[in-house]
Write a protein that holds these residues in place. Sequence first.
Motif, PDB file in Angstrom:
ATOM      1  N   VAL A   1       0.837  -1.206   0.000  1.00 49.86           N
ATOM      2  CA  VAL A   1       0.000   0.000   0.000  1.00 49.86           C
ATOM      3  C   VAL A   1       0.873   1.259   0.000  1.00 49.86           C
ATOM      4  O   VAL A   1       0.685   2.172  -0.811  1.00 49.86           O
ATOM      5  N   LEU A   2       1.852   1.307   0.895  1.00 50.87           N
ATOM      6  CA  LEU A   2       2.741   2.473   0.964  1.00 50.87           C
ATOM      7  C   LEU A   2       3.489   2.658  -0.355  1.00 50.87           C
ATOM      8  O   LEU A   2       3.631   3.786  -0.845  1.00 50.87           O
ATOM      9  N   ASN A   3       3.957   1.545  -0.918  1.00 53.55           N
ATOM     10  CA  ASN A   3       4.827   1.626  -2.092  1.00 53.55           C
ATOM     11  C   ASN A   3       4.132   2.221  -3.315  1.00 53.55           C
ATOM     12  O   ASN A   3       4.797   2.651  -4.246  1.00 53.55           O
ATOM     13  N   GLU A   4       2.807   2.258  -3.277  1.00 55.51           N
ATOM     14  CA  GLU A   4       2.095   2.902  -4.388  1.00 55.51           C
ATOM     15  C   GLU A   4       2.261   4.416  -4.355  1.00 55.51           C
ATOM     16  O   GLU A   4       1.993   5.097  -5.337  1.00 55.51           O
ATOM     17  N   LYS A   5       2.667   4.965  -3.203  1.00 54.79           N
ATOM     18  CA  LYS A   5       2.928   6.408  -3.062  1.00 54.79           C
ATOM     19  C   LYS A   5       1.788   7.274  -3.579  1.00 54.79           C
ATOM     20  O   LYS A   5       2.011   8.254  -4.290  1.00 54.79           O
ATOM     21  N   LYS A   6       0.585   6.896  -3.225  1.00 56.33           N
ATOM     22  CA  LYS A   6      -0.587   7.686  -3.596  1.00 56.33           C
ATOM     23  C   LYS A   6      -0.777   8.842  -2.601  1.00 56.33           C
ATOM     24  O   LYS A   6      -0.204   8.836  -1.515  1.00 56.33           O
ATOM     25  N   ASP A   7      -1.633   9.791  -2.982  1.00 58.67           N
ATOM     26  CA  ASP A   7      -1.942  10.894  -2.069  1.00 58.67           C
ATOM     27  C   ASP A   7      -2.630  10.386  -0.807  1.00 58.67           C
ATOM     28  O   ASP A   7      -2.512  10.973   0.265  1.00 58.67           O
ATOM     29  N   ALA A   8      -3.407   9.318  -0.960  1.00 58.99           N
ATOM     30  CA  ALA A   8      -4.011   8.666   0.205  1.00 58.99           C
ATOM     31  C   ALA A   8      -3.857   7.168   0.019  1.00 58.99           C
ATOM     32  O   ALA A   8      -3.874   6.666  -1.110  1.00 58.99           O
ATOM     33  N   ALA A   9      -3.669   6.470   1.118  1.00 61.15           N
ATOM     34  CA  ALA A   9      -3.556   5.011   1.051  1.00 61.15           C
ATOM     35  C   ALA A   9      -4.948   4.420   0.963  1.00 61.15           C
ATOM     36  O   ALA A   9      -5.866   4.884   1.646  1.00 61.15           O
ATOM     37  N   LEU A  10      -5.100   3.393   0.136  1.00 63.91           N
ATOM     38  CA  LEU A  10      -6.392   2.712   0.057  1.00 63.91           C
ATOM     39  C   LEU A  10      -6.307   1.418   0.856  1.00 63.91           C
ATOM     40  O   LEU A  10      -5.502   0.541   0.554  1.00 63.91           O
ATOM     41  N   LEU A  11      -7.123   1.343   1.896  1.00 66.61           N
ATOM     42  CA  LEU A  11      -7.088   0.187   2.799  1.00 66.61           C
ATOM     43  C   LEU A  11      -8.261  -0.712   2.480  1.00 66.61           C
ATOM     44  O   LEU A  11      -9.400  -0.254   2.416  1.00 66.61           O
ATOM     45  N   GLU A  12      -7.985  -1.983   2.339  1.00 68.39           N
ATOM     46  CA  GLU A  12      -9.085  -2.894   2.031  1.00 68.39           C
ATOM     47  C   GLU A  12      -9.267  -3.914   3.145  1.00 68.39           C
ATOM     48  O   GLU A  12      -9.979  -4.880   3.005  1.00 68.39           O
ATOM     49  N   ASN A  13      -8.614  -3.665   4.267  1.00 67.47           N
ATOM     50  CA  ASN A  13      -8.696  -4.633   5.367  1.00 67.47           C
ATOM     51  C   ASN A  13      -9.465  -4.069   6.553  1.00 67.47           C
ATOM     52  O   ASN A  13      -9.291  -4.481   7.680  1.00 67.47           O
ATOM     53  N   THR A  14     -10.297  -3.089   6.307  1.00 66.23           N
ATOM     54  CA  THR A  14     -11.005  -2.468   7.422  1.00 66.23           C
ATOM     55  C   THR A  14     -12.481  -2.846   7.441  1.00 66.23           C
ATOM     56  O   THR A  14     -13.241  -2.358   8.259  1.00 66.23           O
ATOM     57  N   GLY A  15     -12.899  -3.695   6.520  1.00 65.87           N
ATOM     58  CA  GLY A  15     -14.323  -4.020   6.453  1.00 65.87           C
ATOM     59  C   GLY A  15     -14.997  -3.213   5.367  1.00 65.87           C
ATOM     60  O   GLY A  15     -15.884  -3.678   4.687  1.00 65.87           O
ATOM     61  N   SER A  16     -14.585  -1.954   5.205  1.00 65.71           N
ATOM     62  CA  SER A  16     -15.035  -1.190   4.040  1.00 65.71           C
ATOM     63  C   SER A  16     -13.781  -0.673   3.346  1.00 65.71           C
ATOM     64  O   SER A  16     -12.668  -1.008   3.729  1.00 65.71           O
ATOM     65  N   ASP A  17     -13.948   0.127   2.318  1.00 65.59           N
ATOM     66  CA  ASP A  17     -12.784   0.599   1.584  1.00 65.59           C
ATOM     67  C   ASP A  17     -12.476   2.018   2.011  1.00 65.59           C
ATOM     68  O   ASP A  17     -13.182   2.965   1.671  1.00 65.59           O
ATOM     69  N   VAL A  18     -11.429   2.113   2.791  1.00 65.04           N
ATOM     70  CA  VAL A  18     -11.103   3.349   3.476  1.00 65.04           C
ATOM     71  C   VAL A  18      -9.839   3.937   2.862  1.00 65.04           C
ATOM     72  O   VAL A  18      -8.875   3.218   2.609  1.00 65.04           O
ATOM     73  N   ALA A  19      -9.865   5.249   2.618  1.00 59.84           N
ATOM     74  CA  ALA A  19      -8.670   5.968   2.191  1.00 59.84           C
ATOM     75  C   ALA A  19      -8.126   6.720   3.400  1.00 59.84           C
ATOM     76  O   ALA A  19      -8.881   7.224   4.223  1.00 59.84           O
ATOM     77  N   PHE A  20      -6.802   6.804   3.498  1.00 60.59           N
ATOM     78  CA  PHE A  20      -6.154   7.318   4.704  1.00 60.59           C
ATOM     79  C   PHE A  20      -4.992   8.186   4.242  1.00 60.59           C
ATOM     80  O   PHE A  20      -4.189   7.761   3.411  1.00 60.59           O
ATOM     81  N   THR A  21      -4.884   9.402   4.774  1.00 62.92           N
ATOM     82  CA  THR A  21      -3.814  10.304   4.353  1.00 62.92           C
ATOM     83  C   THR A  21      -3.362  11.176   5.517  1.00 62.92           C
ATOM     84  O   THR A  21      -4.092  11.340   6.498  1.00 62.92           O
ATOM     85  N   THR A  22      -2.159  11.724   5.409  1.00 62.31           N
ATOM     86  CA  THR A  22      -1.630  12.605   6.455  1.00 62.31           C
ATOM     87  C   THR A  22      -0.773  13.693   5.833  1.00 62.31           C
ATOM     88  O   THR A  22      -0.154  13.480   4.788  1.00 62.31           O
ATOM     89  N   ASP A  23      -0.759  14.865   6.457  1.00 68.97           N
ATOM     90  CA  ASP A  23       0.115  15.959   6.050  1.00 68.97           C
ATOM     91  C   ASP A  23       0.380  16.855   7.251  1.00 68.97           C
ATOM     92  O   ASP A  23      -0.533  17.133   8.024  1.00 68.97           O
ATOM     93  N   THR A  24       1.619  17.321   7.349  1.00 69.73           N
ATOM     94  CA  THR A  24       1.933  18.314   8.366  1.00 69.73           C
ATOM     95  C   THR A  24       2.151  19.654   7.675  1.00 69.73           C
ATOM     96  O   THR A  24       2.764  19.705   6.606  1.00 69.73           O
ATOM     97  N   TYR A  25       1.636  20.708   8.274  1.00 71.64           N
ATOM     98  CA  TYR A  25       1.720  22.049   7.704  1.00 71.64           C
ATOM     99  C   TYR A  25       2.641  22.902   8.559  1.00 71.64           C
ATOM    100  O   TYR A  25       2.447  23.008   9.773  1.00 71.64           O
ATOM    101  N   VAL A  26       3.673  23.474   7.904  1.00 71.67           N
ATOM    102  CA  VAL A  26       4.701  24.254   8.607  1.00 71.67           C
ATOM    103  C   VAL A  26       4.852  25.616   7.929  1.00 71.67           C
ATOM    104  O   VAL A  26       5.900  26.241   8.001  1.00 71.67           O
ATOM    105  N   ILE A  27       3.779  26.055   7.290  1.00 73.16           N
ATOM    106  CA  ILE A  27       3.864  27.246   6.438  1.00 73.16           C
ATOM    107  C   ILE A  27       4.250  28.504   7.222  1.00 73.16           C
ATOM    108  O   ILE A  27       3.909  28.663   8.394  1.00 73.16           O
ATOM    109  N   ASP A  28       4.957  29.389   6.526  1.00 72.99           N
ATOM    110  CA  ASP A  28       5.356  30.688   7.070  1.00 72.99           C
ATOM    111  C   ASP A  28       5.118  31.738   5.990  1.00 72.99           C
ATOM    112  O   ASP A  28       5.679  31.609   4.907  1.00 72.99           O
TER     113      ASP A  28
END
Lengths: 337, 337
Positions: B32-59
């Motif tokens: 899943v990680l190796n696909e390097k998508k904007d969000a990970a697609l999880l198929e092991n949660t019972g439904s099809d869940v997309a999961f993403t993270t970002d940290t914002y450090v803007i100035d």
Amino acid sequence: MNDVVTLHHGSGGSRMHALIDRIFISHFSNPVLNEKKDAALLENTGSDVAFTTDTYVIDPIFFPGGDIGKLAVCGTLNDLAVSFARPVALSVAFVLEEGFPLSDLDRIARSMAAEAKDAGVPIVTGDTKVVPRGKCDRVFINTAGIGVVEKQVLERIRRTKPMPGDRILLSGTLGDHAVAIILAREAFRFHAQVSSDCANLYPVISKLTASSEKIRLMRDITRGGLSSILHEITDGTNLGIDISEENIPVRNEVRAVCELLGFDPLDLANEGKFIAIAGEEDADRLLKILRESPGGENAALIGRITRSHPGKVMMTTLTGGVRMVEMVSGEQLPRIC
Amino acid sequence: MNDVVTLHHGSGGSRMHALIDRIFISHFSNPVLNEKKDAALLENTGSDVAFTTDTYVIDPIFFPGGDIGKLAVCGTLNDLAVSFARPVALSVAFVLEEGFPLSDLDRIARSMAAEAKDAGVPIVTGDTKVVPRGKCDRVFINTAGIGVVEKQVLERIRRTKPMPGDRILLSGTLGDHAVAIILAREAFRFHAQVSSDCANLYPVISKLTASSEKIRLMRDITRGGLSSILHEITDGTNLGIDISEENIPVRNEVRAVCELLGFDPLDLANEGKFIAIAGEEDADRLLKILRESPGGENAALIGRITRSHPGKVMMTTLTGGVRMVEMVSGEQLPRIC
């Protein structure tokens, strides 16, 4: 509102809770957030998903018993585990300071990978930000996590609350993580051998939850210590808690450092300890399971839920007196996690 | 490995990708990680869940068109939206510097709350850390997000890939966010009116995906700019991309700042723009939908997928020549998001 953020706001204690209520809960208010659980339980995803996040800013980043990477993986797994969820996926987001050695980053990533592999939980998505020198301190890591809660477990925990007479199980000694970090900081020159208790609690928690339907709630004991957790359980309810100091396991080295520095082990951060509140009928059996699990040899039944002093946590001390346990107010140890 | 982290590693371009491959993908490797998508697609949660993270450090943290809070909410919603997911929940984790004004924190939280409410996506879990003065710069925010992908959409996007002849849609003008931030920094004393394009893209994206089954992939265009995104699509494949400079919308003010400072609009960060690669038969209809949507009036068809120069992005310039578009290598604008 001319106030500023102080280190007290990061304590895990009453001032942090006040900040969260005043700014975050007030603006973001919704039924799921307002429950203030270790992980949010989502019921609108098609299955029952638990979702949690934590940022790790610990100093030092390498310490006896772990490092910031191991901490970031275990801490988020633990928030899911105490929420009755089976962890299924982690995200990881790095903020890196310009000049941070890639060898240290590699060591941290290796440690995260080992911990995630051991847990059987993949890191599925991530983010990398770099800020100029002096704009952060080496490395901060956010890990968010997703877990799955079995339908029948979710129904049970939704109906269940601590009840008078319930027993309080503590999974082991208090304060190991905080004292390991204190000793690892160069400012302190004690000689004592204490390792952080940083560990993934899911394996032992899954044994407990599989063996009893009488576990009302679980909480991992991190910033703010046992005293804050017990207050989070009783505050605003008609229940109180009685605990007994002589039953609370604390290592001699930890006790010695606390006496030297004026800390109370009940206020100290842990990274591999939790409490479970369980019906009296199952408490001894759960204690036995805990004690037979790796790292659980010091588990103990430390007290009870009571109706006699609502909202208060009272402790019978070693000398036989009874004192009120307060929630930590200010910051004792910045950047402990 | 005596190297250190440099600002180039945060660029969104080739050096960031090299760092991610060398350390994170190599240690955390999983399908899943190796696909390097904007969000990970999880198929092991019972439904099809997309999961993403970002940290914002803007100035700076407040700028024309938005602030760090709006950015953190929209950025994570957008990563879910371009992954064909309907956003359902957000987490938010703050790192606060001691001394940060609570009034600013309140303003940021208010902005996040407004954006989340507008999107109909609750912030369900959070974390607050405080570090001593000088150990971070005011405030960093991580948002992780969960989305749900409809089963039939997931099956379709799993089977689908860009194909020769596919058209490339760009949702609007390039570089508005980056130039707004440059102008908001005190070091630059130009007079130009440019607002960040920071926006939640889910509403328009959901219109597109509802109206066509021929959208092969979508990407939001943030750090690293359009040039990096196009390379991420072609690198390592047997496909190339042809684009036409005259079709790429850029505001006059943005073009002027680029000329003064030597930037290429294709390399600049955006926070409310995306590309969609779609089958030729649906391209004009999708363009029409985009143009009729709020903020989409400058949308354009900017190029095609081709088999003629695998792995390369070629641009027909305004003067009629053809040049190769390179991925951004180093950092142009630290802390742009």
